[in-house]
Design an enzyme around this catalytic site. Structure first.
Site, PDB file in Angstrom:
ATOM      1  N   ASP A   1      45.189  35.291  51.901  1.00 42.54           N
ATOM      2  CA  ASP A   1      45.588  35.293  53.314  1.00 42.54           C
ATOM      3  C   ASP A   1      45.104  34.015  54.007  1.00 42.54           C
ATOM      4  O   ASP A   1      45.821  33.411  54.799  1.00 42.54           O
ATOM      5  CB  ASP A   1      45.019  36.539  53.998  1.00 42.54           C
ATOM      6  CG  ASP A   1      45.354  37.796  53.216  1.00 42.54           C
ATOM      7  OD1 ASP A   1      46.541  38.072  53.033  1.00 42.54           O
ATOM      8  OD2 ASP A   1      44.413  38.485  52.758  1.00 42.54           O
ATOM      9  N   HIS A  52      42.510  43.446  54.043  1.00 44.72           N
ATOM     10  CA  HIS A  52      43.623  42.755  53.368  1.00 44.72           C
ATOM     11  C   HIS A  52      44.841  43.675  53.480  1.00 44.72           C
ATOM     12  O   HIS A  52      45.136  44.454  52.582  1.00 44.72           O
ATOM     13  CB  HIS A  52      43.291  42.455  51.902  1.00 44.72           C
ATOM     14  CG  HIS A  52      44.517  42.013  51.151  1.00 44.72           C
ATOM     15  ND1 HIS A  52      45.140  40.811  51.387  1.00 44.72           N
ATOM     16  CD2 HIS A  52      45.274  42.633  50.219  1.00 44.72           C
ATOM     17  CE1 HIS A  52      46.213  40.710  50.619  1.00 44.72           C
ATOM     18  NE2 HIS A  52      46.320  41.803  49.901  1.00 44.72           N
TER      19      HIS A  52
HETATM   20  P1  NAI Z   1      50.485  44.647  37.661  1.00 45.54           P
HETATM   21  O1  NAI Z   1      51.046  46.023  37.833  1.00 45.54           O
HETATM   22  O2  NAI Z   1      51.339  43.572  37.047  1.00 45.54           O
HETATM   23  O3  NAI Z   1      49.163  44.749  36.777  1.00 45.54           O
HETATM   24  C1  NAI Z   1      48.179  45.712  37.003  1.00 45.54           C
HETATM   25  C2  NAI Z   1      47.613  46.058  35.648  1.00 45.54           C
HETATM   26  O4  NAI Z   1      46.502  46.925  35.866  1.00 45.54           O
HETATM   27  C3  NAI Z   1      48.590  46.786  34.733  1.00 45.54           C
HETATM   28  O5  NAI Z   1      48.728  46.061  33.513  1.00 45.54           O
HETATM   29  C4  NAI Z   1      47.930  48.144  34.511  1.00 45.54           C
HETATM   30  O6  NAI Z   1      48.136  48.637  33.207  1.00 45.54           O
HETATM   31  C5  NAI Z   1      46.468  47.801  34.773  1.00 45.54           C
HETATM   32  N1  NAI Z   1      45.630  48.946  35.087  1.00 45.54           N
HETATM   33  C6  NAI Z   1      45.941  50.064  35.790  1.00 45.54           C
HETATM   34  N2  NAI Z   1      44.906  50.912  35.810  1.00 45.54           N
HETATM   35  C7  NAI Z   1      43.914  50.323  35.127  1.00 45.54           C
HETATM   36  C8  NAI Z   1      42.590  50.719  34.778  1.00 45.54           C
HETATM   37  N3  NAI Z   1      42.119  51.919  35.121  1.00 45.54           N
HETATM   38  N4  NAI Z   1      41.832  49.852  34.076  1.00 45.54           N
HETATM   39  C9  NAI Z   1      42.315  48.662  33.688  1.00 45.54           C
HETATM   40  N5  NAI Z   1      43.558  48.243  33.958  1.00 45.54           N
HETATM   41  C10 NAI Z   1      44.346  49.063  34.677  1.00 45.54           C
HETATM   42  O7  NAI Z   1      49.935  44.226  39.080  1.00 45.54           O
HETATM   43  P2  NAI Z   1      49.543  42.767  39.610  1.00 45.54           P
HETATM   44  O8  NAI Z   1      50.735  42.130  40.201  1.00 45.54           O
HETATM   45  O9  NAI Z   1      48.775  42.053  38.561  1.00 45.54           O
HETATM   46  O10 NAI Z   1      48.601  43.170  40.838  1.00 45.54           O
HETATM   47  C11 NAI Z   1      47.367  43.822  40.611  1.00 45.54           C
HETATM   48  C12 NAI Z   1      46.794  44.317  41.920  1.00 45.54           C
HETATM   49  O11 NAI Z   1      46.464  43.218  42.772  1.00 45.54           O
HETATM   50  C13 NAI Z   1      47.718  45.214  42.730  1.00 45.54           C
HETATM   51  O12 NAI Z   1      46.972  46.297  43.249  1.00 45.54           O
HETATM   52  C14 NAI Z   1      48.176  44.323  43.861  1.00 45.54           C
HETATM   53  O13 NAI Z   1      48.543  45.059  45.004  1.00 45.54           O
HETATM   54  C15 NAI Z   1      46.910  43.519  44.081  1.00 45.54           C
HETATM   55  N6  NAI Z   1      47.076  42.281  44.841  1.00 45.54           N
HETATM   56  C16 NAI Z   1      46.058  41.932  45.696  1.00 45.54           C
HETATM   57  C17 NAI Z   1      46.120  40.789  46.427  1.00 45.54           C
HETATM   58  C18 NAI Z   1      45.021  40.417  47.382  1.00 45.54           C
HETATM   59  O14 NAI Z   1      45.171  39.421  48.077  1.00 45.54           O
HETATM   60  N7  NAI Z   1      43.916  41.145  47.444  1.00 45.54           N
HETATM   61  C19 NAI Z   1      47.275  39.883  46.331  1.00 45.54           C
HETATM   62  C20 NAI Z   1      48.268  40.312  45.382  1.00 45.54           C
HETATM   63  C21 NAI Z   1      48.162  41.487  44.671  1.00 45.54           C
END
Ligand code: NAI
Length: 327
Positions: free
Chosen positions: A159, A187
């Site tokens: 952000d 966030h």
């Molecule tokens: P994604 O869905 O591509 O990857 C998430 C991964 O986490 C998946 O491979 C899934 O199998 C794994 N996962 C789920 N439960 C798990 C567990 N208990 N232990 C280990 N791994 C587990 O999602 P992406 O795009 O990589 O985003 C990840 C997170 O980051 C989302 O929650 C998204 O909203 C968040 N995010 C946060 C931002 C921020 O600025 N704070 C910015 C962009 C995304």
């Protein structure tokens, strides 16, 4: 050679990790002289994909990667970890209420908090990226008995970077000339990108941007809704820019902040600026020479900023209330 730093990344087969892991391994995060041990955590169904990521990491022949462990066992993944970057979380699905999302992820972060407390290194720092990241970090912190509260962080740097880029574009200057950009609060779409204390070339942004309606309106909503705009354009949520912001955050927490500047990260509030102590709230932060951090004190908060900060803090308090049974 320096002793390797052990870094655990959860959600390691996901799209953010697909950018993040290669940046960590190349030295972008902790420096080109710092070896790393990578501990990659996934859920069982994603282990095959994770093995593919490990193969690609091997194929990069990174000189700084000491060793790699890929696992679906949190205790193995957090063993001796110096940094835990918690990216994995369960996404919101159609029909799911925010409260449901908080509670599903709550259970995940209870388990990870306990496992970190039991297995990680004494100096562990825990940085939550997975959403809702502030409240996930709060849950992990409350469940990691013995790990001090000042070791828990949640990501608002994306952000901050988005806000800097918007201000630079409006002022017609290079983004590197924008400093002191604090994100306050959650966030989420209530966050407050604080242009009133931001600077361009060390001067108030209003010296270069006279459009007050834009600063008070479109600038803030553009930053607040940038995540949704990326999803609308790309069909997927921000990944490379999120990974970049994660790298920026850990770097900023690992090295002293340049004189006069600050960076944004959500930390456990100590009551500064009247924000309830104990919630994980984004503040302007400075990292000190000794590696500890502090909330920047004494910034002027005008009535406009106060209202925006109160709104986002209220949302954090609502999220906290929604998960009170697991805190
Ligand atoms: P994604 O869905 O591509 O990857 C998430 C991964 O986490 C998946 O491979 C899934 O199998 C794994 N996962 C789920 N439960 C798990 C567990 N208990 N232990 C280990 N791994 C587990 O999602 P992406 O795009 O990589 O985003 C990840 C997170 O980051 C989302 O929650 C998204 O909203 C968040 N995010 C946060 C931002 C921020 O600025 N704070 C910015 C962009 C995304």
């Amino acid at each position: 050679m320096k002793t390797p730093v052990t870094i655990t990344v959860t959600g390691a087969a996901g799209q953010i990790a697909y950018s993040l892991l290669f940046r960590i391994a190349s030295g972008s995060m902790l420096g080109c002289d710092q070896p790393v041990n990578l501990r990659l955590l996934e859920i069982e169904p994603a282990m095959k994909a994770l093995n593919g990521v490990v193969m690609e990491l091997q194929d990069c022949a990174f000189p700084l990667v000491n060793d790699i462990v890929a696992t679906c066992d949190p205790d193995e993944a957090f063993k001796d970890a110096n940094w835990c970057i918690l990216v994995g979380s369960v996404p919101r699905k159609a029909g799911m209420e925010r409260k449901d999302l908080l509670s599903i992820n709550g259970k995940l972060f209870i388990g990870q908090g306990k496992s970190i407390a039991a297995n990680a290194a004494k100096d562990v720092r825990v940085f939550v990226v997975g959403n809702p990241c502030n409240t996930n970090a709060l849950i992990a912190m409350k469940n990691a008995a013995g790990v001090p509260n000042d070791r828990f962080f949640a990501m608002t740097r994306l952000d901050e970077n988005r806000a800097k880029s918007q201000l630079a574009d409006k002022a017609g200057v290079h983004v590197s000339r924008v400093t002191n950009m604090a994100i306050w609060g959650n966030h989420s779409a209530t966050q407050y990108p604080d242009w009133t204390n931001a600077k361009i070339d060390g001067k108030p942004v209003t010296d270069l941007i006279s459009d007050m309606d834009w600063l008070k309106g479109e600038f803030i909503t553009t930053v607040q809704q940038r995540g949704a705009a990326i999803i609308a354009a790309r069909g997927l949520s921000s990944a490379a820019s999120a990974a970049n912001a994660a790298v920026d955050t850990v770097r900023s927490l690992s090295f002293p902040t340049p004189e006069g500047d600050w960076h944004s990260v959500a930390v456990c509030s100590d009551g500064s600026y009247g924000i309830e102590a104990g919630i994980i709230c984004s503040f302007p932060i400075r990292t000190k020479e000794d590696g500890s951090w502090e909330i920047v004190q004494g910034l002027p908060i005008d009535a406009f900023s106060r209202e925006k900060i109160d709104a986002t803090v209220n949302e954090l308090l609502e999220e906290k209330a929604a998960v009170s049974d697991i805190l």
